[in-house]
Write a protein that holds these residues in place. Sequence first.
Motif, PDB file in Angstrom:
ATOM      1  N   TYR A 144      -3.103   4.284   9.044  1.00  0.00           N
ATOM      2  CA  TYR A 144      -1.677   4.270   8.731  1.00  0.00           C
ATOM      3  C   TYR A 144      -1.339   5.101   7.498  1.00  0.00           C
ATOM      4  O   TYR A 144      -0.312   5.794   7.456  1.00  0.00           O
ATOM      5  CB  TYR A 144      -1.224   2.824   8.534  1.00  0.00           C
ATOM      6  N   MET A 145      -2.174   5.057   6.459  1.00  0.00           N
ATOM      7  CA  MET A 145      -1.841   5.673   5.177  1.00  0.00           C
ATOM      8  C   MET A 145      -2.024   7.187   5.166  1.00  0.00           C
ATOM      9  O   MET A 145      -1.559   7.858   4.244  1.00  0.00           O
ATOM     10  CB  MET A 145      -2.701   5.063   4.069  1.00  0.00           C
ATOM     11  N   GLN A 146      -2.690   7.748   6.153  1.00  0.00           N
ATOM     12  CA  GLN A 146      -3.000   9.171   6.122  1.00  0.00           C
ATOM     13  C   GLN A 146      -1.741  10.030   6.041  1.00  0.00           C
ATOM     14  O   GLN A 146      -1.697  11.015   5.298  1.00  0.00           O
ATOM     15  CB  GLN A 146      -3.830   9.564   7.337  1.00  0.00           C
ATOM     16  N   GLU A 147      -0.712   9.681   6.802  1.00  0.00           N
ATOM     17  CA  GLU A 147       0.512  10.478   6.788  1.00  0.00           C
ATOM     18  C   GLU A 147       1.315  10.285   5.514  1.00  0.00           C
ATOM     19  O   GLU A 147       2.177  11.101   5.188  1.00  0.00           O
ATOM     20  CB  GLU A 147       1.376  10.126   7.996  1.00  0.00           C
ATOM     21  N   ILE A 148       1.052   9.199   4.785  1.00  0.00           N
ATOM     22  CA  ILE A 148       1.826   8.909   3.575  1.00  0.00           C
ATOM     23  C   ILE A 148       1.334   9.720   2.387  1.00  0.00           C
ATOM     24  O   ILE A 148       2.113  10.347   1.679  1.00  0.00           O
ATOM     25  CB  ILE A 148       1.783   7.401   3.274  1.00  0.00           C
ATOM     26  N   ASN A 149       0.013   9.695   2.148  1.00  0.00           N
ATOM     27  CA  ASN A 149      -0.502  10.498   1.031  1.00  0.00           C
ATOM     28  C   ASN A 149      -1.889  11.084   1.314  1.00  0.00           C
ATOM     29  O   ASN A 149      -2.579  11.513   0.404  1.00  0.00           O
ATOM     30  CB  ASN A 149      -0.534   9.683  -0.268  1.00  0.00           C
TER      31      ASN A 149
ATOM     32  N   GLY B 220       0.814  -1.206   0.000  1.00  0.00           N
ATOM     33  CA  GLY B 220       0.000   0.000   0.000  1.00  0.00           C
ATOM     34  C   GLY B 220       0.849   1.259   0.000  1.00  0.00           C
ATOM     35  O   GLY B 220       0.574   2.212  -0.726  1.00  0.00           O
ATOM     36  N   LYS B 221       1.895   1.259   0.808  1.00  0.00           N
ATOM     37  CA  LYS B 221       2.786   2.415   0.864  1.00  0.00           C
ATOM     38  C   LYS B 221       3.487   2.628  -0.463  1.00  0.00           C
ATOM     39  O   LYS B 221       3.648   3.766  -0.921  1.00  0.00           O
ATOM     40  CB  LYS B 221       3.818   2.226   1.977  1.00  0.00           C
ATOM     41  N   LYS B 222       3.894   1.537  -1.094  1.00  0.00           N
ATOM     42  CA  LYS B 222       4.560   1.630  -2.393  1.00  0.00           C
ATOM     43  C   LYS B 222       3.650   2.284  -3.424  1.00  0.00           C
ATOM     44  O   LYS B 222       4.072   3.158  -4.188  1.00  0.00           O
ATOM     45  CB  LYS B 222       4.969   0.228  -2.860  1.00  0.00           C
ATOM     46  N   ILE B 223       2.381   1.885  -3.440  1.00  0.00           N
ATOM     47  CA  ILE B 223       1.435   2.424  -4.399  1.00  0.00           C
ATOM     48  C   ILE B 223       1.068   3.861  -4.051  1.00  0.00           C
ATOM     49  O   ILE B 223       1.093   4.760  -4.903  1.00  0.00           O
ATOM     50  CB  ILE B 223       0.160   1.550  -4.445  1.00  0.00           C
ATOM     51  N   ALA B 224       0.723   4.090  -2.776  1.00  0.00           N
ATOM     52  CA  ALA B 224       0.226   5.399  -2.360  1.00  0.00           C
ATOM     53  C   ALA B 224       1.299   6.481  -2.382  1.00  0.00           C
ATOM     54  O   ALA B 224       0.985   7.668  -2.476  1.00  0.00           O
ATOM     55  CB  ALA B 224      -0.382   5.299  -0.962  1.00  0.00           C
ATOM     56  N   SER B 225       2.561   6.078  -2.317  1.00  0.00           N
ATOM     57  CA  SER B 225       3.643   7.066  -2.307  1.00  0.00           C
ATOM     58  C   SER B 225       3.879   7.672  -3.680  1.00  0.00           C
ATOM     59  O   SER B 225       4.475   8.747  -3.786  1.00  0.00           O
ATOM     60  CB  SER B 225       4.935   6.419  -1.799  1.00  0.00           C
ATOM     61  N   ARG B 226       3.411   7.009  -4.722  1.00  0.00           N
ATOM     62  CA  ARG B 226       3.697   7.508  -6.075  1.00  0.00           C
ATOM     63  C   ARG B 226       2.541   8.292  -6.675  1.00  0.00           C
ATOM     64  O   ARG B 226       2.722   8.996  -7.671  1.00  0.00           O
ATOM     65  CB  ARG B 226       4.069   6.343  -6.993  1.00  0.00           C
ATOM     66  N   VAL B 227       1.338   8.179  -6.084  1.00  0.00           N
ATOM     67  CA  VAL B 227       0.192   8.865  -6.670  1.00  0.00           C
ATOM     68  C   VAL B 227      -0.860   9.094  -5.597  1.00  0.00           C
ATOM     69  O   VAL B 227      -1.034   8.270  -4.693  1.00  0.00           O
ATOM     70  CB  VAL B 227      -0.404   8.021  -7.828  1.00  0.00           C
ATOM     71  N   LYS B 228      -1.536  10.231  -5.669  1.00  0.00           N
ATOM     72  CA  LYS B 228      -2.553  10.555  -4.672  1.00  0.00           C
ATOM     73  C   LYS B 228      -3.911  10.067  -5.168  1.00  0.00           C
ATOM     74  O   LYS B 228      -4.725  10.833  -5.689  1.00  0.00           O
ATOM     75  CB  LYS B 228      -2.584  12.054  -4.401  1.00  0.00           C
ATOM     76  N   LEU B 229      -4.129   8.761  -5.037  1.00  0.00           N
ATOM     77  CA  LEU B 229      -5.397   8.155  -5.394  1.00  0.00           C
ATOM     78  C   LEU B 229      -5.864   7.288  -4.230  1.00  0.00           C
ATOM     79  O   LEU B 229      -5.052   6.795  -3.455  1.00  0.00           O
ATOM     80  CB  LEU B 229      -5.264   7.309  -6.666  1.00  0.00           C
TER      81      LEU B 229
END
Length: 361
Positions: free
Chosen positions: A204-209, A161-170
Motif C-alpha cells: 500500500y505505501m509504495q505509491e505514497i512515498n 502510516g500514510k500520515k507519517i510517510a507523506s511528510r518524509v521519505k524514511l
Amino acid sequence: MRQVEVAVIGTGWCGGIRAETLSRSALVDKLHICEIRPERLEEVRQLTRPATATLDYQDIVSNDAIKVVYISTTPEHTHFPIARDCLRAGKHVLLEKPIALEMWEAGELIEIAKRNWVKFTIGYSQRFNPKIAYARKKITDGTLGRIVSVMVSRHLSRSLGKKIASRVKLSPAAMESTHDLDFVFWMLEPAKPVRVYSQGSYGYMQEINGSYDCMWSTVTMDNGMLVVIGGGWNLPPAYPNYCGTWIEITGTEGALILDDTQRDNWLSTVSEGTRFPMSTMPGEQVDHVFAGQMGPETIHFLESVLRDTPVMVAPEHARMVMETYTAADLSAAINEPVDLPLSNQSIAQINDLKSGVLAAV
C-alpha cells in the motif's frame, strides 16, 4: 520547590501532548510554545495558557530565561538545525526521534551538548511502557537466565502510516522499528549490535512515498544474542492511530511473552463500530490521568534537569539505534548483511541509496 521556564517547539500531535503535560506541572514556572501554523498555535495557546506563543523558534533560542526545550517539529529534517541552535544557546533539549537524518548531524548534536554541559535526550517513550520496564527487570535480575533471542512485531494502521510517510521519505525501520531497537538494546545492555540483515515488502505505501509496507530486520549482538524486529504501517483503516505490538523474549531459564496489541480496551458502538481506545504509542489524556508513555517521559526529562540526574536515553545510544536502522535500510537494498559499526564502503553505499543510485526504500 524548584521551577524552570520551559518551551515546546512544534505543537502538533506529540508536541501538543508535551505542552499540555507541562502546563499542568508544578515544576514549570512559565511555559512557552512555538508553532509555524497560526491556527494551531492559537489552539494550543488557548489550551495551555503559556507565557508566550510565537511562530519563530528563534524567539525561544534567544530567550535566556528558557532553560529546557522540547522539540517536536515535523518534517524530520527540521530536527537538526533547531536542536543545534537550542543546544548552542545552552538549553537542555529533549528531541523527538529520529535524532537526525545524517550520522554526522547526530555526532555534532552530541558534541555540542557535551561542550555546553547541557542534557540532551531523544524521545523514545516506549521505555516508559510498564511492560517494557518489566521485561528489562526480568532480564537484568536473571529470571530468564542468559537471553537467547528477542522478537518484536509492531504494526500501525495505514491511516497513521500514510500520515507519517507523506511528510518524509524514511522507511518503517527508521520511523517505527527505531522504538523497538531502542528499548531492546536498552534491555540487553551492555551487548552491542554487530550485524544487520533486513528485508522489506512493498504494498500500500509504495505509491505514497516509495516505502516498504513492512520490514523485518535480524540483528546479531556481539555476545551472540539474536534480535528480530518487524515494523509495518499498512494495517487496514480502523481505529485512528492504532498501534499493536507483540514481544517474545527467550532465555536459558525462561521466556517472557508481552501482548501490547491493545486488545484489552475494546469499545464497540453502532455509529463507529469497533474502536481500541488508548491504543496509540504516545498516549492520550483521559480526564485527570494520562494513558500512555509520553506524559511520564515529558516530566521525567524535566526532573532530570532539576535534579541533575541521568536522562533516560543517552544521545549516544540514539546514535547507535540510528546506525542500526540505517544499516537495515542498506541491507534491504543490497540484499546482504551489513556489519556494524558501518564501514567506509557501507557509508558510501548509504549515500548512493539516498541519492537514488541504489534502489530506494
